[in-house]
Design a protein around this motif. Structure first.
Motif, PDB file in Angstrom:
ATOM      1  N   ALA A   1       1.067  -1.204  -0.300  1.00  0.00           N
ATOM      2  CA  ALA A   1       0.637  -0.419   0.258  1.00  0.00           C
ATOM      3  C   ALA A   1       0.809   0.770   0.078  1.00  0.00           C
ATOM      4  N   CYS A   2       0.343   2.385  -0.843  1.00  0.00           N
ATOM      5  CA  CYS A   2       1.294   3.601  -0.461  1.00  0.00           C
ATOM      6  C   CYS A   2       0.576   4.168   0.273  1.00  0.00           C
ATOM      7  N   ILE A   3       1.891   4.869   1.201  1.00  0.00           N
ATOM      8  CA  ILE A   3       1.812   5.316   2.399  1.00  0.00           C
ATOM      9  C   ILE A   3       1.563   6.741   2.282  1.00  0.00           C
ATOM     10  N   GLY A   4       1.449   7.244   1.012  1.00  0.00           N
ATOM     11  CA  GLY A   4       1.020   9.110   0.827  1.00  0.00           C
ATOM     12  C   GLY A   4       2.532   9.471   0.924  1.00  0.00           C
ATOM     13  N   CYS A   5       3.234   9.750   0.988  1.00  0.00           N
ATOM     14  CA  CYS A   5       5.058   9.991   1.448  1.00  0.00           C
ATOM     15  C   CYS A   5       5.219  11.486   0.424  1.00  0.00           C
ATOM     16  N   ASN A   6       5.301  11.378  -0.626  1.00  0.00           N
ATOM     17  CA  ASN A   6       4.861  11.760  -1.516  1.00  0.00           C
ATOM     18  C   ASN A   6       6.674  11.957  -2.695  1.00  0.00           C
ATOM     19  N   GLN A   7       7.702  10.805  -1.303  1.00  0.00           N
ATOM     20  CA  GLN A   7       9.134  11.603  -1.642  1.00  0.00           C
ATOM     21  C   GLN A   7       9.844  11.670  -3.291  1.00  0.00           C
ATOM     22  N   ALA A   8       9.360  10.071  -3.262  1.00  0.00           N
ATOM     23  CA  ALA A   8       9.873   9.925  -4.415  1.00  0.00           C
ATOM     24  C   ALA A   8       8.814  10.171  -5.802  1.00  0.00           C
ATOM     25  N   CYS A   9       7.911  10.580  -5.584  1.00  0.00           N
ATOM     26  CA  CYS A   9       6.723  10.064  -7.000  1.00  0.00           C
ATOM     27  C   CYS A   9       7.330  11.601  -7.255  1.00  0.00           C
ATOM     28  N   ILE A  10       5.872  12.448  -6.367  1.00  0.00           N
ATOM     29  CA  ILE A  10       5.625  13.209  -6.703  1.00  0.00           C
ATOM     30  C   ILE A  10       7.052  14.504  -6.903  1.00  0.00           C
TER      31      ILE A  10
ATOM     32  N   SER B   1       9.435   7.799  -9.211  1.00  0.00           N
ATOM     33  CA  SER B   1      10.026   6.004  -8.471  1.00  0.00           C
ATOM     34  C   SER B   1       9.225   6.384  -6.984  1.00  0.00           C
ATOM     35  N   CYS B   2       9.567   5.383  -6.275  1.00  0.00           N
ATOM     36  CA  CYS B   2       8.506   5.239  -5.437  1.00  0.00           C
ATOM     37  C   CYS B   2       9.576   4.479  -4.085  1.00  0.00           C
ATOM     38  N   ILE B   3       9.956   5.142  -3.159  1.00  0.00           N
ATOM     39  CA  ILE B   3      10.448   4.725  -1.838  1.00  0.00           C
ATOM     40  C   ILE B   3      10.224   3.310  -1.485  1.00  0.00           C
ATOM     41  N   GLN B   4       8.704   3.073  -1.591  1.00  0.00           N
ATOM     42  CA  GLN B   4       8.667   1.137  -1.329  1.00  0.00           C
ATOM     43  C   GLN B   4       9.125   0.410  -2.501  1.00  0.00           C
ATOM     44  N   ASN B   5       9.148   1.041  -3.384  1.00  0.00           N
ATOM     45  CA  ASN B   5       9.111   0.014  -5.321  1.00  0.00           C
ATOM     46  C   ASN B   5      10.463   0.472  -5.638  1.00  0.00           C
TER      47      ASN B   5
HETATM   48 FE1  SF4 Z   1       3.301   6.399  -2.615  1.00  0.00          FE
HETATM   49 FE2  SF4 Z   1       5.577   5.446  -3.346  1.00  0.00          FE
HETATM   50 FE3  SF4 Z   1       4.913   8.284  -3.950  1.00  0.00          FE
HETATM   51 FE4  SF4 Z   1       5.331   7.033  -1.030  1.00  0.00          FE
HETATM   52  S1  SF4 Z   1       6.801   7.765  -3.405  1.00  0.00           S
HETATM   53  S2  SF4 Z   1       4.183   8.895  -1.767  1.00  0.00           S
HETATM   54  S3  SF4 Z   1       4.609   5.558  -1.192  1.00  0.00           S
HETATM   55  S4  SF4 Z   1       3.842   5.893  -4.164  1.00  0.00           S
END
Ligand code: SF4
Length: 648
Positions: A342-351, A361-365
């Motif tokens: 599940a996405c955790i809404g951290c916004n770190q690596a996507c936006i 990217s995604c911090i988890q993926n």
């Molecule tokens: Fe969700 Fe990954 Fe973006 Fe964090 S970096 S908000 S986990 S998609």
């Protein structure tokens, strides 16, 4: 379990296989304005994961639409081939694909070669966020831009894209025409509602005239631009009702690019309520007869199912859920909801990456956006005995990745609980969802063959005794204690002690924040909410300087409401009985903060070098990942875990 989520929906003869949509989002993957291999691979991974509809990222319809230097452009016929490739890749897996038609008007972030942009808008109304004063569009340019929308749609139609979405959301050009506070024209494009709708009506007409009868055309619009100067809910509803007759669907979201408060809603952080735009979508759905799509913090299939079953919308945008786990739709359909990352809404690596001009990217993926680099983690040629030391995010991810490749993995953790610093990060106000990162990794561990040994502190002797083929060290970091002059009894504590409730904090607190990340602003907010008088001194130019802007700005708004003063450019120098001495980082002049009974240090971390030093003198080769290599964030920790484990 998901009666509505997997029900197909047909629009103009095109059947979308389920109600899950990846909304248009800038990936930063294209490098020269056209669809490239990386973007095709990114979208193909989502299509293969079972999504119903993919809306491609914005494509510029006119030369003046270049709001970033890596924007996709649909202004020349040579773009058709790229759209065709992505359409074929998405269709191959049974998903539907639309493309977004875009002109930002005054919302220009950057221009080539670092120069200030020339922006065009309905009127010379300044943009607050990017400090851009636009030039009013003349009639010739309006005709050109309108025609650009139709020409771009024709190219996408020729490429085999199933439909287009006009981007009138977030205060971009069509919204600027709609908004009477931005559009101050006195000609036929300004003034009355009919005049302000004229630009969009002409765009819609042009698209229809240049594409086929069955080509889908939708509109994306912010239901509320969340700023006093932006479109209000009533104004959006009025426009939607007026235009719906000429459209095939409406896609609603919130926010506005032109103000700090409105922009938070472009990609709302975890502090914003889940599915918060669904009530607005429900209002729209009652008033019009075409399908209504909605997005905004719909992270889990259960939430989407609730929106659909309540009749609030017809399709749910779940973009970040799909960035975090492209397989989410397939897993939900198979009833494997616990297996969804599940996405955790951290916004770190996507936006967050987009805002740094980097690919998504995604911090988890970490595979997200790097589909080509990490294409199929290949099984190892020989199964090795792998010892992973440290059960934080880096160690957990390294262990499951190595095990997935066929290695025999044992994960050691000194504490009785896995999760490392993520367990502390989730204690910050409004950041409980960050703990989802640990929940997701625990599930991955549960599904793997990794043996977990908790409460075991690994030293050199244990490694020598077990004699593994490979050692991965992920032992994390400890709070960094800065040198400072101390003369007196003021209480000095660190952020970890406050978060864990290990200390009794006084009533007058100064938080000094060296890293300008989540911790300083979070600790300040937490203590202010408990009734302390709090001041926050940050080493950076602003609080939260190093974190994604929508997260930072939401937290700064909370601190402002709580009356927490923020002192920027502040270097910690020392303290005495009730005074803390700071130094201005630019002028070098002293800054004296009096009346302090507790000084909370948020000064980052130092790597845990214990094992590294112990192994230095031995012949054991170990890989160091995450904070024990260099203290950074969960993103680097998980990325390094995948990178190292994929090479063993
Ligand atoms: Fe969700 Fe990954 Fe973006 Fe964090 S970096 S908000 S986990 S998609």
């Amino acid at each position: 379990m998901f009666k509505h989520l997997f029900e197909p929906i047909t629009i103009k003869g095109t059947t979308i296989r389920n109600r899950i949509m990846s909304t248009g989002h800038d990936t930063g993957l294209p490098t020269d304005g056209v669809v490239n291999e990386a973007l095709v691979a990114y979208q193909e991974a989502r299509a293969a994961g079972g999504v119903g509809l993919i809306v491609l990222q914005v494509s510029g319809v006119h030369e003046t639409a270049r709001y970033t230097t890596h924007l996709l452009m649909a202004t020349e016929d040579h773009c058709i081939d790229g759209y065709r490739q992505v359409a074929e890749a998405v269709h191959r897996h049974g998903a539907t694909v639309f493309a977004q038609l875009f002109h930002p008007g005054r919302e220009i972030l950057e221009a080539p070669e670092g120069m200030a942009p020339v922006a065009y808008a309905p009127s010379a109304s300044p943009n607050e966020r990017f400090h851009v004063m636009p030039r009013p569009l003349n009639h010739r340019m309006i005709r050109e831009v309108v025609s650009g929308f139709g020409d771009a749609a024709r190219r996408m139609w020729l490429a085999g894209i199933d439909g287009v979405e006009i981007v009138a959301s977030h205060g971009y050009l069509p919204s600027q025409f709609l908004n009477p506070r931005v559009n101050r024209r006195e000609d036929e494009y300004g003034g009355s509602l009919e005049n302000r709708l004229r630009f969009l009506r002409e765009v819609m007409q042009d698209i229809r005239s240049k594409t086929s009868e069955d080509f889908i055309m939708g509109l994306r619009i912010s239901g509320n631009e969340m700023d006093p100067e932006g479109l209000s809910e009533d104004e959006s509803l009025e426009a939607i009702e007026a235009l719906a007759g000429g459209l095939d669907y409406v896609n609603v979201i919130a926010g506005n690019s032109s103000s700090t408060g409105g922009a938070i809603h472009i990609v709302p952080p975890m502090t914003v309520k889940n599915a918060y735009m669904a009530p607005f979508a429900a209002k729209v759905r009652k008033r019009i007869r075409i399908p209504v799509f909605v997005a905004g913090r719909i992270n889990q299939p259960q939430e989407a199912e609730a929106v659909l079953s309540n009749g609030q919308a017809d399709v749910c945008g779940m973009t970040r859920a799909l960035i975090s786990d492209p397989e989410m739709p397939n897993k939900a359909m198979q009833g494997r909801v616990d297996d969804i990352r599940a996405c955790i809404g951290c916004n770190q690596a996507c936006i967050g990456h987009f805002q740094m001009g980097l690919p998504i990217s995604c911090i988890q993926n970490p595979q997200s956006g790097r589909e080509i680099v990490f294409k199929n983690l290949k099984p190892a040629s020989r199964s090795k005995r792998v010892m992973v030391v440290g059960g934080g995010p880096a160690g957990m991810k390294a262990a499951v990745t190595a095990a997935a490749r066929g290695h025999d993995v044992t994960l050691f953790e000194a504490q009785e609980r896995l999760g490392g610093q993520a367990l502390l990060a989730q204690l910050l106000p409004g950041r409980a969802e960050f703990g989802g990162l640990v929940t997701n990794l625990l599930r991955e561990l549960e599904l793997s063959q990794v043996q977990v040994r908790k409460g075991v502190r690994v030293d050199r002797q244990l490694i020598e005794q077990l004699d593994p083929d490979a050692v991965i060290v992920a032992t994390g970091a400890r709070p960094f204690e800065p040198d400072m002059v101390r003369d007196g009894e003021i209480q000095v504590v660190n952020a970890w002690q406050v978060l864990q409730g290990d200390v009794a904090v006084g009533s007058s607190v100064l938080v000094t924040d060296w890293r300008s990340d989540w911790i300083g602003i979070g600790v300040a907010e937490q203590l202010a909410r408990k009734g302390c008088s709090v001041r926050l001194a940050v080493n950076g130019r602003m609080a939260g300087e190093t974190i994604p802007s929508y997260v930072r700005d939401h937290s700064i708004a909370a601190l402002h409401r709580l009356g927490v003063p923020i002192i920027p450019y502040a270097r910690l120098y020392g303290c005495d009985t009730d005074t803390v001495y700071l130094q201005h980082t630019a002028s070098g002049e002293p800054m004296v903060i009096e009346g302090v009974d507790t000084l909370v240090l948020c000064h980052g971390h130092a790597p845990d070098m214990t094992l590294s030093e112990a192994l230095d003198a031995s012949s054991i080769h170990a890989y160091f990942i995450g904070d024990c290599l260099a203290p950074r964030t969960a993103e680097e920790a998980i990325y390094e875990a995948v990178k190292v484990a994929s090479t063993l």
